[in-house]
Write a protein that holds these residues in place. Structure first.
Motif, PDB file in Angstrom:
ATOM      1  N   ASN A   1       0.678  -1.281  -0.059  1.00  0.00           N
ATOM      2  CA  ASN A   1      -0.007   0.356   0.084  1.00  0.00           C
ATOM      3  C   ASN A   1       1.045   1.061  -0.150  1.00  0.00           C
ATOM      4  OD1 ASN A   1       0.468  -0.662   2.570  1.00  0.00           O
ATOM      5  ND2 ASN A   1      -0.699   0.813   3.260  1.00  0.00           N
ATOM      6  N   HIS A   2       1.751   1.027   0.900  1.00  0.00           N
ATOM      7  CA  HIS A   2       2.682   2.566   1.058  1.00  0.00           C
ATOM      8  C   HIS A   2       3.348   2.847  -0.751  1.00  0.00           C
ATOM      9  CE1 HIS A   2       2.403   3.713   4.751  1.00  0.00           C
ATOM     10  NE2 HIS A   2       2.553   2.794   5.326  1.00  0.00           N
ATOM     11  N   GLU A   3       3.726   1.778  -1.494  1.00  0.00           N
ATOM     12  CA  GLU A   3       4.528   2.257  -2.908  1.00  0.00           C
ATOM     13  C   GLU A   3       2.904   2.451  -3.688  1.00  0.00           C
ATOM     14  OE1 GLU A   3       7.026   0.030  -1.147  1.00  0.00           O
ATOM     15  OE2 GLU A   3       5.132  -0.774  -1.432  1.00  0.00           O
ATOM     16  N   VAL A   4       1.693   1.900  -3.308  1.00  0.00           N
ATOM     17  CA  VAL A   4       1.126   2.748  -4.286  1.00  0.00           C
ATOM     18  C   VAL A   4       0.110   4.229  -3.847  1.00  0.00           C
ATOM     19  CG1 VAL A   4      -1.777   2.026  -4.972  1.00  0.00           C
ATOM     20  CG2 VAL A   4      -0.050   0.408  -5.109  1.00  0.00           C
ATOM     21  N   MET A   5       1.171   4.655  -2.516  1.00  0.00           N
ATOM     22  CA  MET A   5       0.478   5.433  -2.049  1.00  0.00           C
ATOM     23  C   MET A   5       1.691   6.570  -2.590  1.00  0.00           C
ATOM     24  SD  MET A   5      -0.073   4.339   2.037  1.00  0.00           S
ATOM     25  CE  MET A   5      -0.684   6.119   2.647  1.00  0.00           C
ATOM     26  N   VAL A   6       2.703   6.444  -2.341  1.00  0.00           N
ATOM     27  CA  VAL A   6       3.435   7.595  -2.921  1.00  0.00           C
ATOM     28  C   VAL A   6       3.823   7.376  -4.559  1.00  0.00           C
ATOM     29  CG1 VAL A   6       5.670   7.923  -2.890  1.00  0.00           C
ATOM     30  CG2 VAL A   6       4.955   6.600  -0.992  1.00  0.00           C
ATOM     31  N   LEU A   7       3.457   6.681  -5.561  1.00  0.00           N
ATOM     32  CA  LEU A   7       2.663   7.219  -6.721  1.00  0.00           C
ATOM     33  C   LEU A   7       1.656   8.000  -6.731  1.00  0.00           C
ATOM     34  CD1 LEU A   7       3.890   3.107  -8.078  1.00  0.00           C
ATOM     35  CD2 LEU A   7       5.686   4.813  -8.303  1.00  0.00           C
ATOM     36  N   ASN A   8       1.050   7.809  -6.083  1.00  0.00           N
ATOM     37  CA  ASN A   8      -0.374   8.445  -6.276  1.00  0.00           C
ATOM     38  C   ASN A   8       0.226   9.460  -5.987  1.00  0.00           C
ATOM     39  OD1 ASN A   8      -2.570   7.066  -8.102  1.00  0.00           O
ATOM     40  ND2 ASN A   8      -1.587   5.474  -6.453  1.00  0.00           N
ATOM     41  N   GLY A   9       1.091  10.601  -4.704  1.00  0.00           N
ATOM     42  CA  GLY A   9       0.985  11.260  -4.338  1.00  0.00           C
ATOM     43  C   GLY A   9       0.228  11.124  -2.821  1.00  0.00           C
ATOM     44  N   ASP A  10      -0.047  10.452  -2.640  1.00  0.00           N
ATOM     45  CA  ASP A  10      -0.255  10.170  -0.812  1.00  0.00           C
ATOM     46  C   ASP A  10       1.143  10.228   0.079  1.00  0.00           C
ATOM     47  OD1 ASP A  10      -1.106   9.804   1.915  1.00  0.00           O
ATOM     48  OD2 ASP A  10      -2.480   8.945   1.141  1.00  0.00           O
ATOM     49  N   LEU A  11       1.375  11.325   0.353  1.00  0.00           N
ATOM     50  CA  LEU A  11       2.645  10.954   1.221  1.00  0.00           C
ATOM     51  C   LEU A  11       2.742  11.897   2.888  1.00  0.00           C
ATOM     52  CD1 LEU A  11       4.747  13.736  -1.356  1.00  0.00           C
ATOM     53  CD2 LEU A  11       3.948  11.843  -1.646  1.00  0.00           C
ATOM     54  N   ARG A  12       1.626  10.890   3.121  1.00  0.00           N
ATOM     55  CA  ARG A  12       1.115  11.288   4.163  1.00  0.00           C
ATOM     56  C   ARG A  12       2.695  10.921   5.516  1.00  0.00           C
ATOM     57  NH1 ARG A  12      -4.189   8.468   5.020  1.00  0.00           N
ATOM     58  NH2 ARG A  12      -4.053   7.490   3.772  1.00  0.00           N
TER      59      ARG A  12
END
Length: 365
Positions: free
Chosen positions: A174-185
């Motif tokens: 999920n963190h790979e997908v988050m970063v690729l999608n600009g979710d940088l929390r």
């Protein structure tokens, strides 16, 4: 509001709120990189990195590859032989050892120690696992401060394993997908600062036209090895009830990976696969963590029968060590490496399975 303005506003808000979380803390000078992009003419690579928070650049012609990129006062940070992405199927069968681990979260030093002590790496940090298969079930990104080092390490290790007849399987978490999608929390403050210093939204350092970005987009969300099925979070029982194939799950998930790169918004089953019941977010094997408070024994058996396996191997939900659930049918391999103090690796040789400890001990699972 235009898409560009919306994107900029979202990026600015992420940095603003992340900055508030670390208000008052001193961020030391940043050493980070390299981030390597492919020039529009596809004839050159441009590397950018930070040394003591100062931006550096280097251009290399593709004809000059292979090239080792050095930066700051460190050893080799990136080895690029060519831009070819190694093929990675989602199903393997054979007589070889298997090792599996999850949720690195930027803890480079701990990971190297764990893999060296368990003889997956040699004393020089190179591949020592022969024709074995080494699975990482996602979450290299976020939390820790050595994510870039881990990515380039795995990039190099993948090629070393292939040369030795083995295989490295880096799955999407999920963190790979988050970063690729600009979710940088969950970015470490170092990377928040790196994005500012490089004057680019952090996720764009892993865009389609970058070496690491193209490599990450090639990764699968699952892999089946002999009688084990690996994923970051797990497989919701509905996937078996609906007779979904592993090929379809991986294909549809990957086709809908990065929202800004899609011609149409995610919808239907694609949206579900990227949601809480999908393979990168599902926690239903751990009661109290799943939206439906956990899968039943009957549902686990249904999954095993449908996918023709004996074990589901997952990360995502932190444990103190490598553990089993459902009488061994589920193996949990997120051993809380993210805390930076301890970690374990699952070791498999035929029917035998062990916990590989940080000290290199083997404890029967």
């Amino acid at each position: 509001m235009s898409k560009l303005a919306t994107k900029f506003s979202t990026w600015a808000l992420v940095f603003f709120f992340t900055g508030l979380a670390y208000a008052g803390s001193d961020i030391p000078p940043v050493d980070d990189g390299p981030y390597i992009s492919i020039n529009k003419d596809k004839e050159r690579l441009e590397a950018v990195w930070l040394c003591q928070s100062k931006k550096r650049r280097q251009q290399v012609k593709l004809q000059d590859l292979p090239r080792t990129f050095f930066y700051c006062d460190r050893t080799a940070a990136a080895e690029v032989e060519n831009l070819a992405v190694l093929p990675d199927d989602i199903s393997y069968r054979g007589d070889f050892k298997v090792a599996a681990i999850s949720d690195f979260h930027g803890q480079y030093d701990l990971v190297i120690k764990l893999l060296t002590n368990n003889k997956i790496l040699d004393a020089n940090g190179d591949w020592a696992f022969g024709n074995g298969h080494f699975v990482i079930t996602g979450d290299v990104f976020d939390r820790g401060d050595k994510v870039t080092e881990l990515l380039w390490f795995l990039y190099r290790l993948e090629k070393q394993a292939e040369d030795a007849g083995g295989k490295v399987h880096l799955l999407l978490g999920n963190h790979e997908v988050m970063v690729l999608n600009g979710d940088l929390r969950y970015l470490h403050p170092k990377y928040v600062e790196a994005g500012k210093l490089l004057d680019i939204p952090f996720e764009q350092l892993f865009a389609q036209d970058t070496v690491l970005g193209a490599w990450l987009r090639s990764k699968s969300v699952l892999v089946k090895i002999n009688d084990m099925l690996f994923a970051h979070g797990g497989f919701h029982p509905e996937l078996a009830k609906e007779a979904r194939s592993l090929e379809d799950i991986n294909r549809v998930f990957k086709q809908n990976l990065v929202k800004t790169e899609l011609a149409q918004p995610r919808e239907g089953w694609a949206n579900e696969l990227h949601g809480r019941k999908g393979p990168i977010w599902y926690r239903g094997y751990f009661k109290g963590n799943g939206e439906d408070q956990g899968a039943s024994d009957k549902e686990i058996d249904l999954l095993l029968k449908h996918f023709a396996i004996r074990h589901l191997v997952v990360g995502h939900t932190s444990q103190k060590q490598v553990e089993t659930r459902y009488q061994g049918r589920v193996i949990a391999i997120d051993s809380s490496i993210k805390k930076g103090k301890y970690g374990e690796v699952l070791l498999v040789d035929g029917e035998q399975k062990w916990r590989g400890t940080l000290a290199g001990e083997r404890i029967p699972l």
